[in-house]
Each structure stands twice: as C-alpha cells, then as structure tokens.
Design a protein around this motif. Structure first.
Motif, mmCIF file in Angstrom:
data_model
loop_
_atom_site.group_PDB
_atom_site.id
_atom_site.type_symbol
_atom_site.label_atom_id
_atom_site.label_comp_id
_atom_site.label_asym_id
_atom_site.label_seq_id
_atom_site.Cartn_x
_atom_site.Cartn_y
_atom_site.Cartn_z
ATOM 1 N N ASP A 1 0.805 -1.231 0.000
ATOM 2 C CA ASP A 1 0.000 0.000 0.000
ATOM 3 C C ASP A 1 0.833 1.274 0.000
ATOM 4 O OD1 ASP A 1 -2.265 -1.599 0.139
ATOM 5 O OD2 ASP A 1 -2.324 -1.561 2.327
ATOM 6 N N TYR A 2 2.102 1.230 -0.422
ATOM 7 C CA TYR A 2 2.973 2.402 -0.351
ATOM 8 C C TYR A 2 2.419 3.585 -1.134
ATOM 9 C CZ TYR A 2 4.524 1.048 -5.007
ATOM 10 O OH TYR A 2 4.555 0.723 -6.330
ATOM 11 N N MET A 3 1.596 3.340 -2.155
ATOM 12 C CA MET A 3 1.070 4.422 -2.981
ATOM 13 C C MET A 3 -0.055 5.193 -2.276
ATOM 14 S SD MET A 3 -0.467 1.421 -3.399
ATOM 15 C CE MET A 3 0.754 0.630 -4.416
ATOM 16 N N ASN A 4 -0.487 4.705 -1.119
ATOM 17 C CA ASN A 4 -1.521 5.385 -0.344
ATOM 18 C C ASN A 4 -0.886 6.282 0.725
ATOM 19 O OD1 ASN A 4 -3.640 4.065 -1.738
ATOM 20 N ND2 ASN A 4 -3.344 2.253 -0.467
ATOM 21 N N ASN A 5 -1.701 7.062 1.388
ATOM 22 C CA ASN A 5 -1.210 7.972 2.417
ATOM 23 C C ASN A 5 -0.992 7.199 3.718
ATOM 24 O OD1 ASN A 5 -0.524 10.269 3.856
ATOM 25 N ND2 ASN A 5 -2.665 10.864 4.234
ATOM 26 N N LEU A 6 0.169 6.560 3.827
ATOM 27 C CA LEU A 6 0.469 5.721 4.988
ATOM 28 C C LEU A 6 1.184 6.528 6.063
ATOM 29 C CD1 LEU A 6 1.794 2.439 3.304
ATOM 30 C CD2 LEU A 6 -0.482 2.866 4.216
ATOM 31 N N ARG A 7 0.747 6.328 7.301
ATOM 32 C CA ARG A 7 1.433 6.926 8.437
ATOM 33 C C ARG A 7 1.718 5.838 9.466
ATOM 34 N NH1 ARG A 7 -1.753 11.816 10.881
ATOM 35 N NH2 ARG A 7 -3.297 10.142 11.158
ATOM 36 N N LEU A 8 2.877 5.949 10.112
ATOM 37 C CA LEU A 8 3.260 4.959 11.113
ATOM 38 C C LEU A 8 2.209 4.857 12.213
ATOM 39 C CD1 LEU A 8 5.267 2.978 12.360
ATOM 40 C CD2 LEU A 8 6.483 4.931 13.340
ATOM 41 N N LYS A 9 1.691 5.996 12.628
ATOM 42 C CA LYS A 9 0.696 6.009 13.692
ATOM 43 C C LYS A 9 -0.536 5.189 13.323
ATOM 44 C CE LYS A 9 -2.241 9.169 16.341
ATOM 45 N NZ LYS A 9 -2.674 10.582 16.513
ATOM 46 N N ASP A 10 -1.018 5.350 12.088
ATOM 47 C CA ASP A 10 -2.223 4.629 11.652
ATOM 48 C C ASP A 10 -1.964 3.120 11.568
ATOM 49 O OD1 ASP A 10 -3.485 7.065 11.435
ATOM 50 O OD2 ASP A 10 -3.000 7.291 9.298
ATOM 51 N N ILE A 11 -0.797 2.747 11.040
ATOM 52 C CA ILE A 11 -0.469 1.322 10.927
ATOM 53 C C ILE A 11 -0.354 0.689 12.302
ATOM 54 C CG2 ILE A 11 1.271 -0.340 10.149
ATOM 55 C CD1 ILE A 11 1.889 1.561 7.846
ATOM 56 N N ALA A 12 0.294 1.411 13.239
ATOM 57 C CA ALA A 12 0.446 0.896 14.606
ATOM 58 C C ALA A 12 -0.916 0.685 15.265
ATOM 59 C CB ALA A 12 1.296 1.861 15.429
ATOM 60 N N GLU A 13 -1.819 1.637 15.095
ATOM 61 C CA GLU A 13 -3.157 1.489 15.678
ATOM 62 C C GLU A 13 -3.902 0.322 15.051
ATOM 63 O OE1 GLU A 13 -5.185 5.183 15.237
ATOM 64 O OE2 GLU A 13 -4.000 6.222 16.781
ATOM 65 N N GLU A 14 -3.752 0.170 13.736
ATOM 66 C CA GLU A 14 -4.414 -0.944 13.042
ATOM 67 C C GLU A 14 -3.940 -2.293 13.566
ATOM 68 O OE1 GLU A 14 -4.428 -2.852 8.541
ATOM 69 O OE2 GLU A 14 -4.161 -0.676 8.770
ATOM 70 N N LEU A 15 -2.653 -2.354 13.921
ATOM 71 C CA LEU A 15 -2.086 -3.608 14.418
ATOM 72 C C LEU A 15 -2.092 -3.690 15.942
ATOM 73 C CD1 LEU A 15 0.978 -3.807 11.985
ATOM 74 C CD2 LEU A 15 -1.144 -5.124 11.848
ATOM 75 N N HIS A 16 -2.694 -2.651 16.577
ATOM 76 C CA HIS A 16 -2.851 -2.629 18.042
ATOM 77 C C HIS A 16 -1.499 -2.579 18.755
ATOM 78 C CE1 HIS A 16 -7.017 -3.574 17.180
ATOM 79 N NE2 HIS A 16 -6.648 -4.679 16.546
ATOM 80 N N TYR A 17 -0.613 -1.720 18.240
ATOM 81 C CA TYR A 17 0.684 -1.504 18.866
ATOM 82 C C TYR A 17 0.911 -0.008 19.042
ATOM 83 C CZ TYR A 17 2.404 -6.311 18.510
ATOM 84 O OH TYR A 17 2.593 -7.666 18.667
ATOM 85 N N ASN A 18 1.857 0.338 19.931
ATOM 86 C CA ASN A 18 2.281 1.707 20.121
ATOM 87 C C ASN A 18 3.212 2.113 18.984
ATOM 88 O OD1 ASN A 18 4.566 3.579 21.284
ATOM 89 N ND2 ASN A 18 2.702 3.997 22.461
ATOM 90 N N SER A 19 3.048 3.313 18.422
ATOM 91 C CA SER A 19 3.834 3.736 17.268
ATOM 92 C C SER A 19 5.320 3.871 17.615
ATOM 93 C CB SER A 19 3.303 5.059 16.713
ATOM 94 O OG SER A 19 3.352 6.073 17.700
#
Length: 833
Positions: free
Chosen positions: A188-206
C-alpha cells in the motif's frame, strides 16, 4: 537478526549486483540466486526446513561456475577471507518480493533446491537477464518482466521441492509484527500511509513499532517507505509517458513539494535531470558496482552464444541409421498392455452404455482379459437369506456378466470382493458411493462356502478348461490406513491363505493371487506378505501391484471412509506426484523381490495410471498418449500384464461429473468419445512382434516383411505440479502443468529396404487425436447433444496419410514432434501380381 534491505535501483523487480553478500548474519525476505563467475565462495546458510529428511550443512562452499539458491526467510552470511575475496567475482540476483507475490502468491512458502538437471538452461536464463540488465541504456522493462516470469516458471517446474514450508524460523518471521508492517508498506505504499495509523491498526504503540522497525531493517520507517515510492517513480519516469506531477501523486506522496524534497535528497538531481542523464548515470553506477564489468559482459555474451549453439546441436535429439540387411531382431515384443483392462465393478458391466464401449474397444484393441471387482457386492444379489444359517446363492446377474465378457472375446479377471452384508463382521464398514462393505467375514467358514459355491458354479457352467484360464484375485488391495480392508495385515494374510486353499482344493489348475500392493505412504507390504506365503506354503500363481504416480498427503486424523467417497472429497485433496520413471522403478523392484519367493509367479500391474484420482484433469489431455506409450514400452521388461485404469469414464467409485471432460480415468469419456490414450493403445496394438531397436522416445519393430516405427516426444509433469501446485490448472487450462521441452527433431535412415511398400503415417498430438483439445476449440460446452458428440468422435481421430513407395535400398524419415506428440509409421510390403 537484521532483515536485509535490497535497493532496486533501476525501478525493475530485479536487482543484479556483484560481490554484494553481507558478512554479518542477516536474513532475506525474498529469493536470491548466487552465480560464481571467478574464484570461490564460502557461506553460512541456515537451511533447517522441517520437510527435509536431513538438515543441510550450515557451511556452503562454492567454486567457479556454481549456482546457489537462498530461499526467502533464510539466515545467511558471507564467510570473510580477505585474501580469497579479492579474487572472487560472483553475481547476486535479488527479486522484488512484491513481484514474486504477484507471480505466485505462495512463492515465499516454497522451497527451491538445485539439482543436477537443467542447470545450463538456468544459467542461460540468468545470463540473458544479466546481459540485458548491464548493457541496455534503458532496460526494456516489459521484456525483462517477460524473461523474469519465464525464469520463475522454470524454477517452479524444475527446482521447487516443496510448496508449504513448516520450519520454525519461517513461521516465526511471518508472524513478526515488523514483517507484517513491511508487507503492509509494500502492498500500500502508494496510499497515504502513516506509522501512527499502521500501529493502531495492528494494536501496537507507534514508538514501539518505530524502534523495532529500525532494529529489524537497519533503516527507519520513513526511509523504507520513501525507498519503495522512489522505486516506483523511477520505473514510471523511465518507462512511461506520464508527467512528473502525476507520477509523484500516484506513488503516494501527499504533495509535489514533499516529492521533490525526497527525490533531491536521494539522487541529488531533479527528476528531469535524472531522466535526461540516465544512460551516463547508469553506466557510472555499474562501473563502480562491477569491477571488471567488461570481462563480466564478455563472459555472459560468450556463455549465451555457446549455450545457443550447443542447444541447437542438442535439438537434433534422434538421429539413427539402421541396417536391415543383417536381419537385426534384438528381442520379442512383450505386449503386456493388451493383457487386461479394468471395468470397475461387476455391476457396471450390466450398463448398456458401457457394454457398447467394451464391444467397440475389443474390435479395435482386443484385450485378453477384463478385470472387475465387487462380484459379491449386494447390488448383484448373490447372497440371499436372513442369516448365515439360512443362506442360498443367486447367480443370475453374475451369469449375465460372464456371458457378456466371453461373448466379446474376453476372459474374466475376477476380484473376489467385496463382503456381502450378510457375511460382514461390521456392517458400517463401507466405501465408495455404492457403499461396498470391506470388513472381514464374521465367520470365515461362511466366506469359504461362498467361494466354493461360486467356483463350482463357474466350472459347471463354462467347463474347467475355460475357467482354469481365468484369474481369481483374492480381494482388491492390501490393508493400508483402513482403505479397502478393515482388518489387520495378519487377518488379511490368513484370509488369503484360507481362500487360496479353498480354490486350489477345487482344482490345482485354477489361478489364484492376492490383493494388490498399493505402496501407500511408502509402506511396502510385499516382502512381509511373500515371506508369510512362502512359510505357510500358500499358493501364489500371480502377484499384483497398483502403479499410480500420485500419492495422498499424509493425513494424521482418522478418516471416516463412509464419507471419504463423497463427490467433493477429491476436489479438496492436493495430490503430489512421483518422478517420471516411478512405475518402471517399482515394477523392477517387485519383480526382483518376487523372484526370491515365487519365481514362477506372474507379476501383474492390475491397476495402472498416472493417477487414481477420478477427477485428475490431465487424464483428458494429449499427455496421456505419451505417458501410456512410454511406460508401456518400458514396463514390458518387468511385467506379465498391465491393466489400465479404466476403459471408460462411466466407471468410478465417485459420482460422475456432468462435464464431458472432467478428468476421468477412462480411455473413453462418458459419451463414448475416445481420448488420446485410446489411440495410444491402438498404435501399440499395431506394433510388430519383434523389436529391431528401442530407445528413449522411439521403437522400431517388425512383423514378417512389414516395419513399424513409433516416435514420440514425452513431456512429464512439471516439478511444481508434482509438488501439488494446483493454481496452474483449471477446467480449460491444463497444459501449464507439464515440463517445457524442445521439439524433438528426428532423422532416421533405414537401409536394406527393397521393393514396393505402402506407408501409413499417423500423427497423434494436440491438434489431431485429442478429443479434449477439439472440445476446447468448440468452446468447451458443458453439455453435448448427439450432433456434437458425433462431431467430436470424428474430429478426434489421428491424422492419417497414405503413400506408396518404391524403395531401392534405403528409406529416410525426417521431421519434428512437439510436446505430447506421436508419429507412427507402418511400412507394409506390397507384393506384385
């Protein structure tokens, strides 16, 4: 341990580098190939695949010319020896993980291992890729991707040894949170990815993810994401006509300003400057990366030319000159393939459609025996009564079957099975859709009374001289995981001994043999049975084996066999396949074993096919003709009989599919349309009785003054399909599962031929003689009306050409044969009035 990061500098899904392996212990996510061009190389590679019988040694020593695979998720490191390394030159091929996944979703779960075959062709693929990669100012991205796909298909066909890794390291890494983040970035690199959003999606602290990410990859999250986007940008910049703003936004940058900042920081150039100066920049980069670039290019070019020249010479695979003036007859042909054919259950022979197919079969091929099972199945109503104390026998349907068999110039090969419910020790032990009982008898005396009554009835009806030429096989298959026989091995051995004694007690001239050895899960019972039979002075007039190239994956749980033969069962099993010469190896092994115990006994492969799967899609293809011919000709040395499974798709233990070509095991489909395998049998029938010469892909025989020449190009199942990769086959697309072979060029010169001859030349291939391929050309209709059935019957006959020759000493044959192709020449001597 660090997960290595590979830069794909030119926007391609391939990176080729020189001497670039890490001297630190790292692991790769993607697949890697190493090719040593000069010197030697020492590696530590921790291959600990649970599927392999032995763990590979950690230390790998490679010499000049060697290749090596490092599978994905494999720890490795270069053993550094400065004095040696200075003299080394080795290429490292890295493949973009996302490209591999798009090519084959399960690529990372597969295990690839080098073998002794096809190495030169693999090097040719690599040399071709390398030369293009190193010498094109602008790589032709589309061409490289085509070549890459060919390479990956080739790897799958010849070097994939397992489709599902189970080793602990692989499983642990696939569950690692950072690997999941990397997978997310690559997808999904072509999308607006943020570390914070990915961490929340995976239920981890950024912060936790950020720290772990850098520790795992040696670069930070943002740099990794920027690198992925820049690789996409380079690809679009060099190989598309899109404007820079469009490229930047499609690559995931939220605005043009951020794109330019990242691009300039990375390349120290603007996008326009990079595109305009790309050839010079690439050349400069390669000169720095590849010390001795000219020598490497020269080597790659020389290797490619040499391979192509050698391959051209090798394409002339069959070149023979045979002098017939010496009356060269090396051996008698042993047509084991005409000994018997399988008709399924006895009850199936009552079907009028099958009877019509049997009649047609006999008119054209003329088998000696018709083998059938289930003569005591309850659907034939043999055992009548309400208890063992009140039992009588009804032979009306049995007589109807035997009469039909004999009327069609066949002899019965009778399998004494299954257990009538009245005699069965366990009424719930049933298999097949017709629910045949496979339990031992509750009283052996009742079974022996049935055998006695049956044999005596046959003798009284047909005469002892006739019946003593028949075969009586005691049960279908040896015990294996509860299939076919619900008792123990010892119970079957005793059951056979007593049954054989009863038959021999009626007449010593009657032929009796045991159930077939199936080699299920490599659990061979033959030696154990033969030792038992010898020690107990048990008669074995003929011994039986089943020869199938497919095998069922090991199933740990206990199977419910009453449910196993449901229609959906076969669709859920991923069968693996044995090697090309498996049938020949097994037959030789059992022949040698049988000679130790019962040297006078016949060895018969009662059921034989590439697969016992009644829905194996390759059964309908042109491949089957070559499979039948190649195996039949080679098995004549080891067997006394070879029984193809089956004569028709009307016969099956599973419910029959509606489609005309559903992968049934028959020589004819349910509508009576003859498949390629049928015509293979017709060709085998036309061979002479003396062998002049035989080798791979050909045989020349004689009958009197007539000659028969059979040439074929046999391509076996690919390595990936042997390892149960079912993603490459479906109802209509079935030829991707075979190995890639070149055309077979042949040149034969027969000297010593004088006079007039009639030449009949038959061609059997995908275009002629393959009903399945003709059905595809029709559009693959799911239902066939009578007109369409007649059309396919007519169109599926092999091509035939007739020519009259006046020969004055020699005859030359030249041509080429595609994969799955067969050419058969009949030279009939013509006498003048």
């Amino acid at each position: 341990m660090i997960c290595e990061t590979v830069n794909f500098s030119y926007g391609l899904p391939l990176n080729i580098s020189c001497n670039s392996l890490s001297s630190d212990l790292v692991f790769n996510r993607s697949f890697k190939i190493i090719w040593v061009l000069k010197g030697k190389l020492n590696l530590k590679v921790k291959n600990n695949f649970a599927e392999q019988k032995t763990e590979q040694k950690n230390e790998i020593n490679l010499n000049k010319g060697d290749l090596y695979f490092i599978n994905g998720y494999t720890p490795f490191q270069l053993i550094n020896n400065a004095s040696v390394q200075a003299e080394n030159r080795f290429l490292v091929f890295d493949f973009k993980n996302q490209f591999l996944k798009e090519h084959d979703e399960n690529f990372s779960a597969k295990i690839y291992q080098l073998n002794n075959g096809n190495l030169e062709q693999l090097k040719y693929f690599l040399a071709r890729l390398s030369f293009n990669y190193l010498n094109e100012d602008y790589q032709l991205a589309e061409e490289i991707e085509v070549n890459l796909n060919q390479l990956l298909d080739f790897l799958n066909d010849y070097f994939c040894i397992n489709n599902q890794r189970q080793d602990d390291f692989y499983q642990q890494q696939r569950e690692d949170i950072i690997i999941k983040v990397i997978d997310k970035l690559e997808a999904d690199y072509m999308n607006n990815l943020r570390l914070k959003d990915i961490a929340e999606e995976l239920h981890y602290n950024s912060s936790y993810i950020s720290e772990k990410f850098k520790k795992k990859t040696a670069i930070n999250f943002k740099s990794y994401l920027d690198r992925l986007r820049l690789e996409k940008i380079i690809y679009e910049l060099l190989y598309s006509n899109k404007n820079i703003n469009q490229i930047a936004l499609e690559s995931g940058f939220k605005n043009i300003k951020s794109f330019y900042r990242v691009f300039n920081d990375h390349f120290n150039l603007s996008p326009v400057e990079l595109k305009d100066n790309y050839p010079q920049l690439k050349d400069q980069h390669l000169q720095e990366e590849f010390a001795e670039l000219n020598q490497i290019n020269e080597f790659l070019n020389d290797f490619t030319i040499s391979y192509l020249q050698q391959n051209k010479r090798k394409s002339n695979l069959l070149k023979k000159e045979i002098d017939l003036t010496q009356n060269k007859r090396t051996a008698q042909l042993n047509p084991v393939w005409q000994k018997l054919i399988n008709a399924g259950t006895a009850q199936s022979i009552l079907d009028s459609n099958l009877r019509q197919q049997i009649k047609e079969l006999q008119q054209e091929i003329n088998f000696e025996y018709l083998r059938f099972e289930g003569i005591f199945n309850d659907d034939l109503e043999v055992c009548k009564g309400d208890s063992l104390d009140n039992i009588h026998y009804n032979w009306k349907l049995v007589d109807n079957i035997m009469d039909f068999v004999l009327e069609n110039d066949l002899k019965p090969f009778i399998t004494l099975s299954f257990m009538p419910e009245l005699l069965a020790s366990d009424k719930d032990k049933t298999i097949f859709y017709y629910q045949a009982n496979f339990s031992p008898p509750k009283k052996i005396e009742a079974w022996l009374d049935l055998i006695n009554a049956f044999i005596v009835h046959l003798i009284n009806r047909y005469g002892i001289e006739e019946v003593k030429s028949w075969y009586f096989q005691v049960w279908t298959e040896f015990p294996a995981r509860g299939f076919h026989w619900a008792g123990s091995e010892t119970e079957y051995f005793e059951f056979y001994t007593k049954t054989a004694e009863k038959i021999k007690g009626i007449s010593q001239s009657l032929k009796v043999g045991p159930a077939s050895e199936t080699f299920f899960e490599e659990n061979f019972l033959s030696q154990k049975f033969l030792e038992y039979a010898e020690q107990n002075d048990t008669a074995v007039d003929f011994y039986n084996i089943n020869l199938y190239h497919n095998s069922v994956p090991i199933i740990e749980e206990e199977l419910d066999l009453s449910q196993f033969y449901k229609e959906s069962t076969l669709e859920n099993i991923k069968f693996k396949f044995k090697e090309k010469d498996y049938s020949i190896k097994i037959a030789k092994r059992i022949r040698k074993l049988l000679a130790r115990y019962f040297p006078e006994a016949e060895l018969i492969a009662t059921r034989w096919n590439v697969s016992w799967n009644a829905k194996e899609l390759v059964h309908d293809t042109a491949f089957m003709a070559d499979f039948i011919i190649d195996n039949a000709l080679k098995l004549q040395q080891s067997l006394d009989g070879l029984g193809y499974l089956n004569l028709s798709d009307l016969i099956s233990e599973w419910p029959i599919n509606e489609s005309p070509f559903f992968g049934g095991r028959g020589l004819m489909n349910t509508e009576g349309i003859k498949k390629s395998g049928y015509y293979a049998y017709i060709i085998l029938t036309e061979l002479g009785d003396e062998i002049i010469e035989q080798g791979d892909n050909y045989i020349i025989t004689a009958r009197g003054n007539d000659l028969q020449i059979l040439i074929y190009n046999y391509a076996y199942l690919s390595r990936s399909y042997q390892n149960a990769d079912y993603s490459i086959i479906d109802k209509y697309n079935r030829y991707q599962v075979f190995e890639n072979k070149e055309k077979l060029d042949f040149s034969l010169k027969l000297t010593g031929l004088e006079g007039s001859y009639k030449l009949s030349q038959y061609k059997l291939n995908r275009d002629s003689g393959s009903a399945f391929d003709q059905w595809l050309k029709m559009g693959g209709p799911s239902d066939l009306n009578n007109h369409e059935i007649k059309y396919l019957k007519n169109k599926s006959f092999p091509d035939l050409r007739i020519e009259y020759l006046n020969l004055t000493g020699e005859y030359k044959l030249r041509g080429e044969i595609e994969n799955h192709g067969i050419e058969f020449y009949l030279l009939r001597k013509q006498f003048q009035l």
